[in-house]
Scaffold this active site. Structure first.
Site, PDB file in Angstrom:
ATOM      1  N   LYS A  10       8.037  -9.923   6.796  1.00  0.00           N
ATOM      2  CA  LYS A  10       8.807  -8.708   7.051  1.00  0.00           C
ATOM      3  C   LYS A  10       9.246  -8.593   8.525  1.00  0.00           C
ATOM      4  O   LYS A  10       8.753  -9.336   9.375  1.00  0.00           O
ATOM      5  CB  LYS A  10       7.972  -7.491   6.620  1.00  0.00           C
ATOM      6  CG  LYS A  10       7.649  -7.482   5.109  1.00  0.00           C
ATOM      7  CD  LYS A  10       7.001  -6.176   4.702  1.00  0.00           C
ATOM      8  CE  LYS A  10       6.672  -6.178   3.211  1.00  0.00           C
ATOM      9  NZ  LYS A  10       6.165  -4.852   2.765  1.00  0.00           N
ATOM     10  N   TYR A  50      13.603  -3.710  -4.194  1.00  0.00           N
ATOM     11  CA  TYR A  50      12.486  -2.786  -4.418  1.00  0.00           C
ATOM     12  C   TYR A  50      12.815  -1.716  -5.467  1.00  0.00           C
ATOM     13  O   TYR A  50      12.218  -0.632  -5.451  1.00  0.00           O
ATOM     14  CB  TYR A  50      12.094  -2.129  -3.092  1.00  0.00           C
ATOM     15  CG  TYR A  50      11.260  -3.015  -2.186  1.00  0.00           C
ATOM     16  CD1 TYR A  50       9.998  -3.468  -2.599  1.00  0.00           C
ATOM     17  CD2 TYR A  50      11.700  -3.386  -0.920  1.00  0.00           C
ATOM     18  CE1 TYR A  50       9.215  -4.260  -1.774  1.00  0.00           C
ATOM     19  CE2 TYR A  50      10.911  -4.180  -0.087  1.00  0.00           C
ATOM     20  CZ  TYR A  50       9.669  -4.608  -0.525  1.00  0.00           C
ATOM     21  OH  TYR A  50       8.880  -5.385   0.298  1.00  0.00           O
ATOM     22  N   ASN A 113       3.694  -3.909   7.090  1.00  0.00           N
ATOM     23  CA  ASN A 113       2.499  -4.659   6.686  1.00  0.00           C
ATOM     24  C   ASN A 113       2.715  -6.172   6.615  1.00  0.00           C
ATOM     25  O   ASN A 113       2.060  -6.868   5.842  1.00  0.00           O
ATOM     26  CB  ASN A 113       1.917  -4.092   5.380  1.00  0.00           C
ATOM     27  CG  ASN A 113       2.811  -4.309   4.185  1.00  0.00           C
ATOM     28  OD1 ASN A 113       3.962  -4.700   4.325  1.00  0.00           O
ATOM     29  ND2 ASN A 113       2.286  -4.065   2.996  1.00  0.00           N
ATOM     30  N   GLU A 127      11.956 -12.104  -8.752  1.00  0.00           N
ATOM     31  CA  GLU A 127      12.136 -11.988  -7.301  1.00  0.00           C
ATOM     32  C   GLU A 127      12.719 -13.264  -6.694  1.00  0.00           C
ATOM     33  O   GLU A 127      13.538 -13.201  -5.774  1.00  0.00           O
ATOM     34  CB  GLU A 127      10.801 -11.635  -6.629  1.00  0.00           C
ATOM     35  CG  GLU A 127      10.328 -10.226  -6.979  1.00  0.00           C
ATOM     36  CD  GLU A 127       9.066  -9.812  -6.255  1.00  0.00           C
ATOM     37  OE1 GLU A 127       8.684  -8.642  -6.383  1.00  0.00           O
ATOM     38  OE2 GLU A 127       8.459 -10.658  -5.555  1.00  0.00           O
TER      39      GLU A 127
END
Ligand code: CMP
Length: 140
Positions: A10, A50, A113, A127
């Protein structure tokens, strides 16, 4: 069983310059990077990825965070890859993540995170297809 899973490093971890350290953890655990791309996600791409979380209270913050900078997206392959990657990542909330996990070592908060990993083999297939053409995952 031999599996593939989708992993995202991320924006927080990319900004921290720990892409290589995180890749080393995958490799030491026997997971192989079989596809990879760096990308700055558009809002539409992040919302689509998402989509299952659309009704959750954290959805908007999650999307804002995921488009705040580039991410590193990879397909990991190996024996039991989905669970193995989740063990390497640790709990979603870094405050609850076990010692020595990626999130315990590199994550700041439940939002920032450090990594995402597919939660099941079926999710992983969806995904992976969201970010990679079949011709971009090796061996083809
Ligand atoms: P990730 O595995 O990428 O999937 C959805 C993300 O939403 C999750 O990691 C967290 O970074 C973020 N998130 C923020 N708040 C929560 C929450 N209360 N429960 C689960 N995920 C959350």
């Amino acid at each position: 069983a031999l599996e593939r899973t989708l992993s995202i490093i991320k924006p927080d971890a990319v900004a921290k310059n720990v892409v290589g350290e995180i890749y080393a953890r995958f490799e030491k655990a026997g997971l192989k990077v079989v596809a990879a791309k760096m990308k700055h996600l558009s809002r539409k791409e992040a919302e689509g990825f998402y989509a299952v979380h659309r009704e959750r209270p954290f959805f908007n913050a999650l999307v804002e965070f995921m488009i705040s900078g580039p991410v590193m997206i990879q397909v990991l392959q190996g024996d039991n890859a989905v669970l193995k990657n989740r063990e390497l990542m640790g709990a979603t909330n870094p405050k609850e993540a076990a010692q020595g996990t990626i999130r315990a070592d590199f994550a700041e908060s439940i939002d920032a995170n450090a990594v995402h990993g597919s939660d099941a083999a079926e999710t992983a297939a969806v995904e992976i297809a969201y970010f990679f053409a079949t011709t971009e995952v090796f061996p083809r």
